[in-house]
Scaffold this active site. Structure first.
Site, PDB file in Angstrom:
ATOM      1  N   TRP A 130       0.801  -1.221   0.000  1.00 31.10           N
ATOM      2  CA  TRP A 130       0.000   0.000   0.000  1.00 31.10           C
ATOM      3  C   TRP A 130       0.841   1.283   0.000  1.00 31.10           C
ATOM      4  CZ3 TRP A 130       1.973   2.407   4.120  1.00 31.10           C
ATOM      5  CH2 TRP A 130       2.555   1.599   5.099  1.00 31.10           C
ATOM      6  N   ASN A 131       2.152   1.205   0.238  1.00 31.71           N
ATOM      7  CA  ASN A 131       2.865   2.472   0.510  1.00 31.71           C
ATOM      8  C   ASN A 131       3.067   3.347  -0.728  1.00 31.71           C
ATOM      9  OD1 ASN A 131       4.800   0.638  -0.392  1.00 31.71           O
ATOM     10  ND2 ASN A 131       6.434   1.543   0.824  1.00 31.71           N
ATOM     11  N   LYS A 154      -2.939  -8.957  -6.813  1.00 29.24           N
ATOM     12  CA  LYS A 154      -3.649  -8.765  -5.557  1.00 29.24           C
ATOM     13  C   LYS A 154      -2.988  -7.578  -4.878  1.00 29.24           C
ATOM     14  CE  LYS A 154      -3.934 -10.027  -0.848  1.00 29.24           C
ATOM     15  NZ  LYS A 154      -4.168  -8.578  -0.606  1.00 29.24           N
ATOM     16  N   HIS A 155      -3.772  -6.530  -4.684  1.00 28.61           N
ATOM     17  CA  HIS A 155      -3.208  -5.350  -4.026  1.00 28.61           C
ATOM     18  C   HIS A 155      -3.492  -5.430  -2.519  1.00 28.61           C
ATOM     19  CE1 HIS A 155      -1.192  -1.624  -4.162  1.00 28.61           C
ATOM     20  NE2 HIS A 155      -1.443  -1.356  -5.423  1.00 28.61           N
ATOM     21  N   GLY A 206       6.593  -6.458  -0.429  1.00 29.84           N
ATOM     22  CA  GLY A 206       5.937  -6.431   0.874  1.00 29.84           C
ATOM     23  C   GLY A 206       6.910  -6.754   1.986  1.00 29.84           C
ATOM     24  N   SER A 207       6.368  -7.300   3.052  1.00 34.01           N
ATOM     25  CA  SER A 207       7.163  -7.550   4.255  1.00 34.01           C
ATOM     26  C   SER A 207       7.967  -8.849   4.136  1.00 34.01           C
ATOM     27  CB  SER A 207       6.213  -7.650   5.450  1.00 34.01           C
ATOM     28  OG  SER A 207       5.317  -8.723   5.235  1.00 34.01           O
ATOM     29  N   GLU A 228      10.629  -8.122  -3.381  1.00 27.31           N
ATOM     30  CA  GLU A 228      11.070  -6.767  -3.007  1.00 27.31           C
ATOM     31  C   GLU A 228      10.561  -6.539  -1.586  1.00 27.31           C
ATOM     32  OE1 GLU A 228      12.745  -4.533  -4.835  1.00 27.31           O
ATOM     33  OE2 GLU A 228      12.694  -5.391  -6.837  1.00 27.31           O
ATOM     34  N   LEU A 229      11.454  -6.690  -0.616  1.00 32.11           N
ATOM     35  CA  LEU A 229      10.996  -6.690   0.784  1.00 32.11           C
ATOM     36  C   LEU A 229      11.496  -5.464   1.546  1.00 32.11           C
ATOM     37  CD1 LEU A 229      11.523 -10.522   1.368  1.00 32.11           C
ATOM     38  CD2 LEU A 229       9.548  -9.352   0.396  1.00 32.11           C
ATOM     39  N   CYS A 262      10.365   1.731   1.813  1.00 29.94           N
ATOM     40  CA  CYS A 262      11.289   0.610   2.042  1.00 29.94           C
ATOM     41  C   CYS A 262      12.732   1.103   2.054  1.00 29.94           C
ATOM     42  CB  CYS A 262      11.084  -0.474   0.998  1.00 29.94           C
ATOM     43  SG  CYS A 262      11.137   0.141  -0.688  1.00 29.94           S
ATOM     44  N   GLU A 359      12.828  -3.089  11.261  1.00 33.64           N
ATOM     45  CA  GLU A 359      12.489  -2.021  10.316  1.00 33.64           C
ATOM     46  C   GLU A 359      11.397  -1.158  10.950  1.00 33.64           C
ATOM     47  OE1 GLU A 359      10.154  -3.093   6.838  1.00 33.64           O
ATOM     48  OE2 GLU A 359      11.069  -1.478   5.683  1.00 33.64           O
TER      49      GLU A 359
HETATM   50  P1  NAP Z   1       2.661  -7.027   3.779  1.00 29.33           P
HETATM   51  O1  NAP Z   1       1.837  -7.162   4.991  1.00 29.33           O
HETATM   52  O2  NAP Z   1       3.644  -8.074   3.483  1.00 29.33           O
HETATM   53  O3  NAP Z   1       1.628  -6.851   2.569  1.00 29.33           O
HETATM   54  C1  NAP Z   1       2.065  -6.672   1.238  1.00 29.33           C
HETATM   55  C2  NAP Z   1       1.099  -7.374   0.300  1.00 29.33           C
HETATM   56  O4  NAP Z   1       1.204  -8.780   0.489  1.00 29.33           O
HETATM   57  C3  NAP Z   1      -0.368  -7.045   0.567  1.00 29.33           C
HETATM   58  O5  NAP Z   1      -1.053  -7.062  -0.649  1.00 29.33           O
HETATM   59  C4  NAP Z   1      -0.813  -8.208   1.454  1.00 29.33           C
HETATM   60  O6  NAP Z   1      -2.182  -8.405   1.418  1.00 29.33           O
HETATM   61  C5  NAP Z   1      -0.077  -9.330   0.774  1.00 29.33           C
HETATM   62  N1  NAP Z   1       0.181 -10.533   1.550  1.00 29.33           N
HETATM   63  C6  NAP Z   1       0.777 -10.627   2.758  1.00 29.33           C
HETATM   64  N2  NAP Z   1       0.930 -11.920   3.109  1.00 29.33           N
HETATM   65  C7  NAP Z   1       0.419 -12.661   2.101  1.00 29.33           C
HETATM   66  C8  NAP Z   1       0.279 -14.052   1.877  1.00 29.33           C
HETATM   67  N3  NAP Z   1       0.698 -14.959   2.749  1.00 29.33           N
HETATM   68  N4  NAP Z   1      -0.307 -14.473   0.733  1.00 29.33           N
HETATM   69  C9  NAP Z   1      -0.746 -13.573  -0.168  1.00 29.33           C
HETATM   70  N5  NAP Z   1      -0.635 -12.235  -0.024  1.00 29.33           N
HETATM   71  C10 NAP Z   1      -0.056 -11.786   1.104  1.00 29.33           C
HETATM   72  O7  NAP Z   1       3.467  -5.692   3.736  1.00 29.33           O
HETATM   73  P2  NAP Z   1       3.203  -4.347   4.486  1.00 29.33           P
HETATM   74  O8  NAP Z   1       3.789  -4.509   5.834  1.00 29.33           O
HETATM   75  O9  NAP Z   1       1.815  -3.917   4.373  1.00 29.33           O
HETATM   76  O10 NAP Z   1       4.101  -3.400   3.542  1.00 29.33           O
HETATM   77  C11 NAP Z   1       5.231  -2.801   3.960  1.00 29.33           C
HETATM   78  C12 NAP Z   1       6.462  -3.649   3.722  1.00 29.33           C
HETATM   79  O11 NAP Z   1       6.752  -3.676   2.333  1.00 29.33           O
HETATM   80  C13 NAP Z   1       7.665  -3.033   4.375  1.00 29.33           C
HETATM   81  O12 NAP Z   1       8.472  -4.021   4.960  1.00 29.33           O
HETATM   82  C14 NAP Z   1       8.382  -2.362   3.217  1.00 29.33           C
HETATM   83  O13 NAP Z   1       9.752  -2.129   3.434  1.00 29.33           O
HETATM   84  C15 NAP Z   1       8.112  -3.324   2.117  1.00 29.33           C
HETATM   85  N6  NAP Z   1       8.293  -2.673   0.797  1.00 29.33           N
HETATM   86  C16 NAP Z   1       9.342  -3.061   0.018  1.00 29.33           C
HETATM   87  C17 NAP Z   1       9.556  -2.435  -1.203  1.00 29.33           C
HETATM   88  C18 NAP Z   1      10.691  -2.834  -2.113  1.00 29.33           C
HETATM   89  O14 NAP Z   1      10.668  -2.460  -3.267  1.00 29.33           O
HETATM   90  N7  NAP Z   1      11.680  -3.576  -1.632  1.00 29.33           N
HETATM   91  C19 NAP Z   1       8.703  -1.420  -1.611  1.00 29.33           C
HETATM   92  C20 NAP Z   1       7.651  -1.063  -0.786  1.00 29.33           C
HETATM   93  C21 NAP Z   1       7.452  -1.693   0.428  1.00 29.33           C
HETATM   94  P3  NAP Z   1      -3.145  -7.842   2.595  1.00 29.33           P
HETATM   95  O15 NAP Z   1      -3.050  -6.372   2.591  1.00 29.33           O
HETATM   96  O16 NAP Z   1      -4.489  -8.336   2.186  1.00 29.33           O
HETATM   97  O17 NAP Z   1      -2.657  -8.470   3.871  1.00 29.33           O
END
Ligand code: NAP
Length: 469
Positions: A130-131, A154-155, A206-207, A228-229, A262, A359
């Site tokens: 979402w960021n 899937k967003h 994501g995370s 990309e975490l 990130c 983080e």
């Molecule tokens: P998140 O909880 O991992 O969510 C990211 C996406 O993954 C969402 O669409 C989430 O869906 C989905 N998701 C999570 N677990 C899943 C699973 N087991 N199966 C299917 N889909 C799944 O991440 P966040 O904490 O919201 O986002 C922030 C993180 O992203 C931070 O750690 C940040 O550093 C990282 N990030 C990295 C980059 C990069 O380019 N390296 C860029 C931006 C952000 P739901 O919302 O429905 O849970």
């Protein structure tokens, strides 16, 4: 899970969306796969033309699209406008450069003539955060569209407005049905898509937690994946740094997008000589931050994206303080009626403090004092993450040498760590693997098919090691 926009500034529900059922997913997969087959026989120039139109669409609808971002996840309107602009630039970059990146590569071989030709692989499943709801999508969509890999995505459940708007934007710009399909689905449905034989690539931003789960699912099904975490990027300030230059960016390096980036600088690592001055500089920069309505041009610090994000960040800060960190600046806004998180600075973080390994996804600066340059490099590398980084020094060549010693995926010397379409983006260690953007970004889900052509009129076994393969 509920796909719902809750305005982060007001904490009011704006809209709730229905989940898509399995029949909807099957229809999307069928259409995407059929498009993949069709695209295999169509010239890349046709898709490049559409990508130009996508770029133009984002440019022409900047403010309208920016407002969707603000309502979904609360970023400043000016930052949202910037996000739409980088989306237009990425689409334009792959529209103009993509074909060149995919050209045939001849190979010198004892067997005669050979080359590698770059082909599409099939449908790609993307899971996005979402960021930066549009930018993250464009990083995956634009290169794969040019290659000929249709995208299902899937967003994040808290940015459904952006998910819908992205799909609508690319379709209105001329992208065909099945080329970019938003799915409001649960994790089990994502896993089923990953397992489907029509899907050949999985991209997650994501995370770390999501990375482990998605990568495991991709691995179980032998699907190529890119991750990309998160990151805890170091910002190293060497002895001979011109601190006036650092002063220009120290606030933004941490506070941009309310610190939810990130590649934000999360650990400021400063040699003894400059430590006090840098700490003061950061205090001054943070003191100027003005929280408020993200649509108001006087606001400089937006609310966090959700109530849950604020609660999570507060919890991490309390853990850091319990483990012995010092709150060197700011006070905690514990009022959960709003999502504002006023900037704070943590110091005195030891290796056994949870903060050292965490983080902080919000306006929390950590400053570390180190003896010398080598200690700065060692501290920067003593991390589970390796996404980005910044090094400042008076001699750019020397600072670049230091940068090369930082174990990370991207590092900027004497500059703000921004993003542009041509620079590859991605990390190492728990920050993930693979790259998006640039030439590397288009190669992620490409089949580099080797074609060897025997130009003699007889089968030549002489150079095949006796037929051994
Ligand atoms: P998140 O909880 O991992 O969510 C990211 C996406 O993954 C969402 O669409 C989430 O869906 C989905 N998701 C999570 N677990 C899943 C699973 N087991 N199966 C299917 N889909 C799944 O991440 P966040 O904490 O919201 O986002 C922030 C993180 O992203 C931070 O750690 C940040 O550093 C990282 N990030 C990295 C980059 C990069 O380019 N390296 C860029 C931006 C952000 P739901 O919302 O429905 O849970």
């Amino acid at each position: 899970m509920a796909y719902q926009t809750i305005n982060p500034f007001t904490n009011k529900v704006v809209k709730t969306y229905e989940n898509h059922d399995d029949a909807y997913v099957e229809d999307a997969l069928t259409k995407a796969h059929a498009l993949y087959k069709k695209w295999r026989n169509e010239p890349i120039e046709d898709r490049a033309k559409i990508l130009h139109q996508v770029s133009q669409y984002f440019t022409d609808h900047t403010d309208e699209l920016a407002r969707v971002l603000v309502e979904d996840m609360g970023k400043l309107f000016t930052e949202a406008q910037g996000e739409v602009a980088i989306c237009a630039a990425i689409a334009e970059y792959y529209a103009t450069q993509g074909e060149r990146f995919l050209e045939k590569q001849p190979i010198e071989t004892v067997m005669g003539y050979a080359h590698v030709e770059n082909h599409s692989m099939g449908v790609v499943m993307a899971v996005e955060p979402w960021n930066f709801p549009f930018y993250q999508m464009m990083r995956v969509f634009a290169p794969n569209f040019l290659v000929g890999n249709p995208l299902l995505y899937k967003h994040a459940s808290n940015t459904p407005g952006s998910a819908v708007a992205f799909e609508a934007a690319v379709r209105e710009a001329g992208a065909p049905e099945g080329s970019c399909v938003n799915l409001f689905i649960n994790y089990d449905q994502v896993n089923k898509i990953i397992a489907d034989m029509r899907v050949q690539g999985v991209a997650l931003t994501g995370s770390e937690r999501a990375g482990k789960e998605i990568a495991a699912e991709a691995g179980r099904n032998l699907k190529k994946s890119s991750l990309e975490l998160g990151g805890s990027d170091p910002f190293i300030i060497l002895d001979d740094t011109n601190l006036d230059e650092v002063n220009k960016i120290i606030g933004q390096a941490r506070l941009y997008n309310a610190g939810q980036v990130c590649t934000s600088s999360k650990r400021f690592i400063v040699t003894e000589k400059n430590y006090d001055k840098v700490l003061q500089m950061m205090k001054d920069a943070f003191a100027k931050a003005k929280v408020g309505d993200p649509l108001d041009s006087n606001t400089t610090l937006a609310p966090l994206s959700t109530n849950k994000a604020k609660a999570g960040l507060l919890e991490k800060v309390h853990a850091a303080l319990d483990d012995g960190a010092t709150l060197a600046f700011g006070k905690l806004n514990e009022n959960m009626d709003n999502n504002f998180f006023e900037p704070i600075i943590l110091t005195d973080i030891d290796r056994d403090n949870s903060a050292y390994w965490t983080e902080f996804f919000g306006p929390v600066g950590q400053i570390y004092k180190v003896k010398d340059e080598q200690a700065a490099i060692d501290l920067a590398n003593d991390s589970n993450y390796g996404l980005g980084g910044i090094v400042f020094g008076g001699d750019p060549n020397h600072a670049a040498e230091v940068a090369g010693k930082v174990e990370t995926g991207m590092v900027f010397v004497n500059n703000f760590g921004g993003t542009v379409p041509e620079l590859p983006f991605g990390g190492i260690k728990n920050s993930g693997y693979g790259r998006e953007l640039g030439k590397l970004g288009i190669e992620t889900f490409v089949n580099p098919e080797m074609v060897m052509v025997n130009e003699k009129d007889y089968v030549d076994m002489d150079n095949t090691f006796g037929g051994f393969v």
